[in-house]
Write a protein that holds these residues in place. Sequence first.
Motif: not given
Length: 336
Positions: A198-218
């Motif tokens: 779950i800790n690893a899942a939250m790391g992936i879900a952390n908005r700070a770890n996403l690219t700008l394109d991924e954030l826009n898509d989300v």
Amino acid sequence: MRFISPKTDFAFKKIFASSEHPEILISFLNAMLYNGESTIEEIEIIDPYSAGSVTGLKDTYLDVKAKITGNKTVIVEMQVLNVAAFEKRVVYNAAKTYSTQLKAGDGYLRLKPVIALTITDFILFENTEKLISHFEFTEAEEKFVYPNCEIKLVFVELPKFKKELNELETLPEKWIYFMKNAPSLEVVPETLGSVAEINAAMGIANRANLTLDELNDVDKREMFIQDQLGSVTKGIEIGIQRGIQQGIQQGLQQGIEQGIEQGIEQGIEQGIERGKIEGEIGLIMRQIVRRVGDVTMEIQTRIQGLSAAQLDDLGEALLDFTSEEDLIAWLDSAVG
């Protein structure tokens, strides 16, 4: 620290179909399917898209698909909106996944079990408070299981989960809490972070770890879902108002109180049905834009005027569309 919602299709796939962190999906499936027992030890994440191998067979779009310990196939779908004929779609996807294992000339012994795990953000089974429901073939009276029952359906209804963070005890509870509440968290709580997966899942879900394109898509996908939920709510409100008006009219002959009560009941039913149709229209419009691009307001108006049955037919037919002309031709033939 902010986290994206695991309930959107983009986030769900990014978290649970990560080839770099297969342990996340293993832990999640063990929690949802086997009550936290370490039944699944190995996993192979595969392409969830399944094209029709038989002419005319509907394509299948899933969120996650994997082969697990015991040579079983698990298909996973996260569903936020309660669209028309959703229950039928679940059965179709499971049956298709099972049947298309065989190629011409293959014997039935080559068939392997299929488990369809469906997570819903709405209540599907009103007659039970059970959070996780398991279905398989059983004898109608004595309830014994069909021999070699190789298709199982498992449902997780998120709205039925009411526990707070300090009440979490089991692995299933912690994963479900993550699914429901990740966007509202500002840090990784110790209760969740103590589970490595779950800790690893939250790391992936952390908005700070996403690219700008991924954030826009989300953000676009989350806004789309909110718009569709708003359509459902609006449909219910309109239905209730109309029902009350009808009830008052009926009340002039049958008694005001009885007429209003009946009108409210009718209005709620009509509103829920209209809300589902509005949600279905939104999903279909999104799929149309993906396949043929933006369409004119005139075409959008024609689609909004379709019945529930026609919308279901359009949802199947649009998979074969390659241009706006295909859509117009279908509308002309369907509406007359």
